[in-house]
Scaffold this motif. Structure first.
Motif, short mmCIF file in Angstrom:
data_model
loop_
_atom_site.label_atom_id
_atom_site.label_comp_id
_atom_site.label_asym_id
_atom_site.label_seq_id
_atom_site.Cartn_x
_atom_site.Cartn_y
_atom_site.Cartn_z
N VAL A 187 11.83 -47.35 59.73
CA VAL A 187 12.38 -47.06 58.80
C VAL A 187 12.01 -45.66 58.48
O VAL A 187 10.78 -45.45 57.95
CB VAL A 187 12.87 -47.92 57.39
N GLN A 224 15.82 -46.92 62.07
CA GLN A 224 16.81 -46.85 61.03
C GLN A 224 16.41 -45.51 60.39
O GLN A 224 15.22 -45.30 59.92
CB GLN A 224 16.82 -48.06 60.06
N LEU A 236 23.00 -45.07 55.87
CA LEU A 236 22.03 -45.74 56.48
C LEU A 236 22.64 -45.51 58.20
O LEU A 236 23.65 -45.83 58.55
CB LEU A 236 21.82 -47.00 56.52
N LEU A 238 22.05 -46.64 62.10
CA LEU A 238 21.09 -47.37 63.29
C LEU A 238 21.76 -46.70 64.48
O LEU A 238 22.75 -45.82 64.67
CB LEU A 238 21.50 -48.73 63.14
N PHE A 266 15.46 -52.45 49.14
CA PHE A 266 15.51 -52.38 50.47
C PHE A 266 14.48 -53.04 51.53
O PHE A 266 14.68 -53.89 52.10
CB PHE A 266 15.71 -50.75 51.22
N MET A 270 14.79 -56.69 53.34
CA MET A 270 14.47 -56.82 54.86
C MET A 270 13.38 -58.04 55.01
O MET A 270 13.35 -58.49 55.97
CB MET A 270 13.59 -55.53 55.33
N THR A 275 20.79 -58.40 56.26
CA THR A 275 21.21 -57.44 57.16
C THR A 275 20.65 -56.07 56.70
O THR A 275 20.61 -55.80 55.45
CB THR A 275 22.80 -57.61 57.48
N PRO A 276 20.80 -55.06 57.54
CA PRO A 276 20.76 -53.64 57.10
C PRO A 276 21.75 -53.11 56.11
O PRO A 276 21.58 -52.42 55.21
CB PRO A 276 20.90 -52.63 58.44
N GLU A 277 22.88 -53.83 56.15
CA GLU A 277 23.98 -53.53 55.09
C GLU A 277 23.82 -53.96 53.82
O GLU A 277 23.80 -53.36 52.80
CB GLU A 277 25.45 -53.79 55.52
#
Length: 316
Positions: A187, A224, A236, A238, A266, A270, A275-277
């Motif tokens: 990230v 990301q 964000l 990806l 964040f 993780m 999820t990233p969302e």
């Protein structure tokens, strides 16, 4: 949700953060200040403090030196943050935030910190090899100390084999990470001003920001890329999608610590395999919560939970 992956943060240029206020800022006069608030500061350390506030766990590696370092260590212990002290090369720096009561404006004074030599940097690499864990999350955040090369984050990342590295930096270190991508960087986070400096143009719309962020992903800069758009929210990118999380509508007291609170939430999401969302929404809620607190204080869990429904995530 249970935290399933360990979190490591690194702070080589921490600060004893002092926050106070004056009636008005007037040059040439003795300004009578309010009783100062003292907090441990520095990017990675703030991330660990916020992770703790959000109910998670981390290990903070913190470079400390001199009497200021001793005082800072006491403040870290008082907050219950698990940390390992790295012997710093000199006196730990201080920072000062002054709020002008008449206008609400904030003035932030940041001292540079001690100079790091190659020998002292080598000690850090040894400690990272011993403490980072494969599959864990390692956060490199905040200003780089004087004396380190621009590619220092890449050297740090190379010492954390198998760890998912999150980089939140600025200046020469950020430019270097763009020119020579760090292998496997998980990230990369930056704000709009930094992004526009790298892009060489204004990123006026969400689409402009998303396009630039995703171009960095496609170039291999990071898996990301997060770009903050201030009070608007966060983007964000990806390889296969771009999403936007709307910032909650709150009354701003201080923007200090908002970025670190974002990173903490964040990364904790993780670490919990969300999820990233979902991670983006948590980060946005934490940043929104942080701006409602005074001076160098960070987010509070109850505020983050209350604001989370406002931080809606949508595709761009």
């Amino acid at each position: 949700m249970t935290q399933t992956h360990p979190i490591l943060t690194l702070t080589l240029n921490p600060a004893l953060d002092m926050a106070t206020s004056v009636a008005t800022m007037e040059p040439g006069h003795k300004l009578r200040c309010s009783e100062p608030l003292l907090d441990p500061g520095g990017g990675g350390l703030n991330v660990s403090r916020a992770v703790k506030a959000l109910g998670g766990d981390s290990l903070a590696l913190v470079a400390l030196g001199g009497l200021t370092g001793d005082r800072l260590a006491g403040l870290i212990r008082a907050e219950g943050v698990t940390f390992l002290s790295i012997l710093g090369p000199g006196e730990t720096r201080q920072s000062l935030t002054v709020t002008e009561d008449a206008t609400g404006k904030q003035f932030r004074f940041m001292l540079p910190g001690p100079l790091w030599t190659e020998t002292e940097r080598a000690r850090v690499f040894t400690l990272l090899r011993a403490t980072s864990r494969p599959g864990g999350l390692s956060v490199i955040s905040g200003s780089q100390p004087p004396g380190v090369p621009a590619d220092f984050p890449a050297q740090l990342a190379a010492s954390m084999l198998g760890s998912r590295v999150v980089l939140d930096t600025s200046g020469a270190a950020l430019v270097q990470a763009m020119k020579s991508p760090i292998p496997g960087l998980a990230v990369l986070r930056m704000d709009t001003e930094e992004a526009e400096g790298l892009a060489g143009r204004k990123l006026t719309t969400q689409k402009d920001t998303a396009d630039f962020a995703q171009s960095l992903v496609h170039r291999g800069v990071a898996e990301q890329v997060i770009m903050a758009r201030g009070a608007e929210g966060n983007i964000l990118a990806l390889a296969d999608r771009r999403v936007f999380a709307k910032a909650a509508k709150v009354k701003v007291k201080s923007t200090v610590g908002a970025g670190d609170s974002f990173v903490a939430a964040f990364v904790l999401a993780m670490a919990r395999d969300e999820t990233p969302e979902q991670a983006l929404a948590w980060g946005c809620a934490a940043a929104s919560a942080a701006v409602t607190t005074d001076a160098t204080q960070l987010c509070r869990l109850e505020d983050v939970k209350a604001l989370l429904p406002q931080c809606e995530v949508s595709a761009i």
